[in-house]
Design a protein around this motif. Structure first.
Motif, PDB file in Angstrom:
ATOM      1  N   LYS A   1       0.733  -1.341   0.044  1.00  0.00           N
ATOM      2  CA  LYS A   1      -0.301  -0.052   0.056  1.00  0.00           C
ATOM      3  C   LYS A   1       0.964   1.059   0.492  1.00  0.00           C
ATOM      4  CE  LYS A   1      -2.405   2.449   3.443  1.00  0.00           C
ATOM      5  NZ  LYS A   1      -3.120   2.746   4.776  1.00  0.00           N
ATOM      6  N   MET A   2       1.673   1.158   0.699  1.00  0.00           N
ATOM      7  CA  MET A   2       3.336   2.517   1.353  1.00  0.00           C
ATOM      8  C   MET A   2       3.329   2.670  -0.316  1.00  0.00           C
ATOM      9  SD  MET A   2       1.467   4.012   3.735  1.00  0.00           S
ATOM     10  CE  MET A   2       2.694   5.496   3.877  1.00  0.00           C
ATOM     11  N   ASN A   3       4.521   1.457  -1.295  1.00  0.00           N
ATOM     12  CA  ASN A   3       4.720   2.281  -1.969  1.00  0.00           C
ATOM     13  C   ASN A   3       4.036   2.283  -3.592  1.00  0.00           C
ATOM     14  OD1 ASN A   3       7.128   0.131  -1.172  1.00  0.00           O
ATOM     15  ND2 ASN A   3       6.390  -1.881  -1.419  1.00  0.00           N
ATOM     16  N   TYR A   4       2.767   1.736  -3.209  1.00  0.00           N
ATOM     17  CA  TYR A   4       1.441   2.470  -4.206  1.00  0.00           C
ATOM     18  C   TYR A   4       1.623   3.868  -4.225  1.00  0.00           C
ATOM     19  CZ  TYR A   4      -2.636   2.833  -7.777  1.00  0.00           C
ATOM     20  OH  TYR A   4      -2.659   3.712  -8.451  1.00  0.00           O
ATOM     21  N   LEU A   5       1.245   4.744  -2.808  1.00  0.00           N
ATOM     22  CA  LEU A   5       1.006   5.861  -2.749  1.00  0.00           C
ATOM     23  C   LEU A   5       2.111   6.913  -2.815  1.00  0.00           C
ATOM     24  CD1 LEU A   5      -1.595   5.425   0.727  1.00  0.00           C
ATOM     25  CD2 LEU A   5      -2.265   5.809  -1.900  1.00  0.00           C
ATOM     26  N   HIS A   6       3.636   6.280  -2.165  1.00  0.00           N
ATOM     27  CA  HIS A   6       4.182   7.337  -2.493  1.00  0.00           C
ATOM     28  C   HIS A   6       4.488   7.261  -4.025  1.00  0.00           C
ATOM     29  CE1 HIS A   6       5.929   7.655   1.417  1.00  0.00           C
ATOM     30  NE2 HIS A   6       5.692   6.807   1.354  1.00  0.00           N
ATOM     31  N   CYS A   7       4.557   6.219  -5.025  1.00  0.00           N
ATOM     32  CA  CYS A   7       4.081   6.632  -6.231  1.00  0.00           C
ATOM     33  C   CYS A   7       3.274   7.442  -6.992  1.00  0.00           C
ATOM     34  CB  CYS A   7       3.852   4.941  -6.766  1.00  0.00           C
ATOM     35  SG  CYS A   7       5.467   4.029  -6.486  1.00  0.00           S
ATOM     36  N   ALA A   8       2.169   7.475  -6.199  1.00  0.00           N
ATOM     37  CA  ALA A   8       1.297   8.604  -6.776  1.00  0.00           C
ATOM     38  C   ALA A   8       1.836   9.573  -6.332  1.00  0.00           C
ATOM     39  CB  ALA A   8      -0.043   7.841  -5.597  1.00  0.00           C
ATOM     40  N   ILE A   9       2.705   9.810  -4.828  1.00  0.00           N
ATOM     41  CA  ILE A   9       2.937  11.664  -5.203  1.00  0.00           C
ATOM     42  C   ILE A   9       3.860  11.567  -5.699  1.00  0.00           C
ATOM     43  CG2 ILE A   9       4.045  12.246  -3.412  1.00  0.00           C
ATOM     44  CD1 ILE A   9       2.831  11.062  -1.252  1.00  0.00           C
ATOM     45  N   GLU A  10       4.791  10.748  -6.250  1.00  0.00           N
ATOM     46  CA  GLU A  10       6.162  11.183  -6.993  1.00  0.00           C
ATOM     47  C   GLU A  10       5.775  11.374  -9.335  1.00  0.00           C
ATOM     48  OE1 GLU A  10       8.861   7.912  -7.631  1.00  0.00           O
ATOM     49  OE2 GLU A  10       9.932   8.221  -5.682  1.00  0.00           O
ATOM     50  N   SER A  11       4.183  11.076  -8.975  1.00  0.00           N
ATOM     51  CA  SER A  11       3.300  11.388 -10.172  1.00  0.00           C
ATOM     52  C   SER A  11       2.423  12.766  -9.676  1.00  0.00           C
ATOM     53  CB  SER A  11       2.350  10.442 -10.654  1.00  0.00           C
ATOM     54  OG  SER A  11       3.141   8.883 -11.219  1.00  0.00           O
ATOM     55  N   GLY A  12       2.583  13.695  -8.939  1.00  0.00           N
ATOM     56  CA  GLY A  12       2.279  14.801  -8.857  1.00  0.00           C
ATOM     57  C   GLY A  12       0.672  15.094  -8.098  1.00  0.00           C
ATOM     58  N   ILE A  13       0.767  13.647  -8.032  1.00  0.00           N
ATOM     59  CA  ILE A  13      -0.528  13.048  -6.421  1.00  0.00           C
ATOM     60  C   ILE A  13      -0.521  13.380  -5.939  1.00  0.00           C
ATOM     61  CG2 ILE A  13      -2.816  11.371  -6.188  1.00  0.00           C
ATOM     62  CD1 ILE A  13      -1.969   9.644  -9.098  1.00  0.00           C
ATOM     63  N   ARG A  14      -1.885  14.202  -5.070  1.00  0.00           N
ATOM     64  CA  ARG A  14      -1.918  14.762  -3.742  1.00  0.00           C
ATOM     65  C   ARG A  14      -3.560  14.740  -3.134  1.00  0.00           C
ATOM     66  NH1 ARG A  14       1.836  14.918  -4.643  1.00  0.00           N
ATOM     67  NH2 ARG A  14       3.773  16.427  -5.103  1.00  0.00           N
ATOM     68  N   ASN A  15      -4.029  14.215  -3.975  1.00  0.00           N
ATOM     69  CA  ASN A  15      -5.445  13.335  -3.077  1.00  0.00           C
ATOM     70  C   ASN A  15      -6.584  12.617  -3.934  1.00  0.00           C
ATOM     71  OD1 ASN A  15      -6.264  15.011  -5.445  1.00  0.00           O
ATOM     72  ND2 ASN A  15      -8.883  15.623  -4.474  1.00  0.00           N
ATOM     73  N   ILE A  16      -7.375  11.018  -3.654  1.00  0.00           N
ATOM     74  CA  ILE A  16      -8.106  11.064  -4.278  1.00  0.00           C
ATOM     75  C   ILE A  16      -9.385  10.493  -4.279  1.00  0.00           C
ATOM     76  CG2 ILE A  16      -8.038   8.105  -4.386  1.00  0.00           C
ATOM     77  CD1 ILE A  16      -5.430   7.648  -2.400  1.00  0.00           C
ATOM     78  N   GLU A  17     -10.029  10.349  -5.368  1.00  0.00           N
ATOM     79  CA  GLU A  17     -11.750  10.724  -5.182  1.00  0.00           C
ATOM     80  C   GLU A  17     -11.926   9.562  -6.518  1.00  0.00           C
ATOM     81  OE1 GLU A  17     -11.760  11.416  -8.674  1.00  0.00           O
ATOM     82  OE2 GLU A  17     -13.154  12.662  -7.323  1.00  0.00           O
ATOM     83  N   MET A  18     -13.258   9.324  -7.017  1.00  0.00           N
ATOM     84  CA  MET A  18     -14.437   8.835  -7.268  1.00  0.00           C
ATOM     85  C   MET A  18     -14.278   9.352  -8.889  1.00  0.00           C
ATOM     86  SD  MET A  18     -15.236   5.518  -4.959  1.00  0.00           S
ATOM     87  CE  MET A  18     -16.020   6.817  -4.572  1.00  0.00           C
ATOM     88  N   GLU A  19     -14.757  10.606  -9.119  1.00  0.00           N
ATOM     89  CA  GLU A  19     -15.305  10.845 -10.028  1.00  0.00           C
ATOM     90  C   GLU A  19     -14.745  12.064 -11.071  1.00  0.00           C
ATOM     91  OE1 GLU A  19     -17.812  10.073  -7.021  1.00  0.00           O
ATOM     92  OE2 GLU A  19     -16.377  11.560  -6.700  1.00  0.00           O
TER      93      GLU A  19
END
Length: 333
Positions: free
Chosen positions: A255-273
């Motif tokens: 989980k943490m590895n995936y979320l840190h990869c998301a941060i490296e892609s500039g992602i700052r939040n998660i939602e579904m729409e």
């Protein structure tokens, strides 16, 4: 002003007498990122980050009658006769789920149902919950809203999607104005299966409008607002790398590895729409912005710990920001 309510998420459409620049053209993503993973059919077989297990490919039509497995464990109850009482060694409180992390939680808050394992007597309760959320709901609503705008001959319309989200590396209460919505592969497009053909649409949002929203927040000067990319998922639990769903075949480290990869892609939040909203804004030529407040930092956990009063104030922040923007635009006239 027209407001369409989708559970906790709201879409606002309003007319501006001033012209707002159309959505920016899809830009090229940053090249050379070592952890960017391939798109298309390879998405279901590859992993975005080192250390994160790949998702198994779906069974072919010629596969044996054996049910799909997650690791070495067979899916719970997959072979049972629903009309026959089955003997089982599974504790009654653990039936239907296969997630070892649930037993370690002091409380499980079912946020979308406004229930908690400590605050409510769940075994004694029964309810019929109807709640529209996610890509399918907003896609249906936007299709019909766009047709309504056409029939009503509306012009100079700007669309806002506002709501709540989970933050990544930001303080709870931070308002994120989306620059681009990304899929689970961290790519800036929305894919739609149309009669067996995969159609891909850009999810870049109007940069001019996004910048204006950040400037408005500075003028309000009551809460922190940032520009960032948004991860749009089709699922609230496994799709967002949560450890508190009914199923969990990955580890906390995954989980943490995936979320840190998301941060490296500039992602700052998660939602579904956001992805389908951005895609449909681009396809229709409708300027749009996604503005969501973060209720927690997902790097710190999966459950919301803030009080009801604090959460209520958080959820008013996107409304405050959009209201200020609309008032400012009309006051110019």
């Amino acid at each position: 002003m027209d407001v369409a309510d989708l559970g906790n998420d709201i879409i606002i459409l309003y007319n501006l007498w001033t012209w707002v620049r159309p959505p920016a053209a899809a830009g090229k993503t940053k090249q050379g990122e070592a952890r960017r993973w391939r798109m298309g059919r390879d998405c279901i077989r590859t992993s975005p980050c080192p250390g994160v297990p790949a998702v198994p490919a779906p069974l072919s039509r010629s596969a044996s009658a054996t049910w799909p497995r997650i690791g070495d464990q067979e899916m719970a109850c997959c072979k049972q006769d629903p009309c026959k009482k089955q003997e089982t060694t599974i504790k009654e409180t653990c039936r239907y789920v296969s997630n070892p992390y649930l037993a370690t939680m002091k409380e499980d808050v079912l946020y979308h149902f406004d229930l908690g394992s400590k605050t409510h007597d769940l075994p004694a309760m029964f309810g019929d919950i109807k709640h529209g959320m996610g890509i399918p709901s907003i896609s249906i609503m936007l299709n019909e809203l766009l047709k309504l705008l056409c029939h009503a001959k509306c012009t100079d319309v700007t669309a806002f999607r506002m709501g709540t989200s989970g933050g990544l590396g930001v303080q709870p209460g931070t308002v994120v104005v989306t620059r681009v919505a990304m899929d689970a592969c961290f790519c800036p497009h929305f894919e739609q299966n149309v009669m067996g053909t995969i159609m891909s649409y850009s999810t870049m949002l109007n940069e001019c409008l996004a910048q204006e929203m950040v400037e408005c927040s500075k003028e309000i000067n009551k809460f922190n607002t940032i520009l960032g990319n948004t991860l749009c998922t089709s699922d609230f639990y496994e799709g967002q790398a949560r450890l508190d769903g009914a199923f969990c075949h990955y580890t906390a480290e995954d989980k943490m590895n995936y979320l840190h990869c998301a941060i490296e892609s500039g992602i700052r939040n998660i939602e579904m729409e956001s992805a389908v909203f951005a895609a449909m804004c681009n396809r229709s030529g409708l300027p749009g912005a996604v503005i969501c407040v973060t209720l927690l930092d997902r790097l710190q956990g999966d459950q919301i710990s803030s009080s009801h009063e604090v959460l209520k104030e958080y959820q008013e922040r996107p409304q405050t920001l959009i209201g200020y923007y609309i008032k400012k635009k009309f006051c110019k006239k």
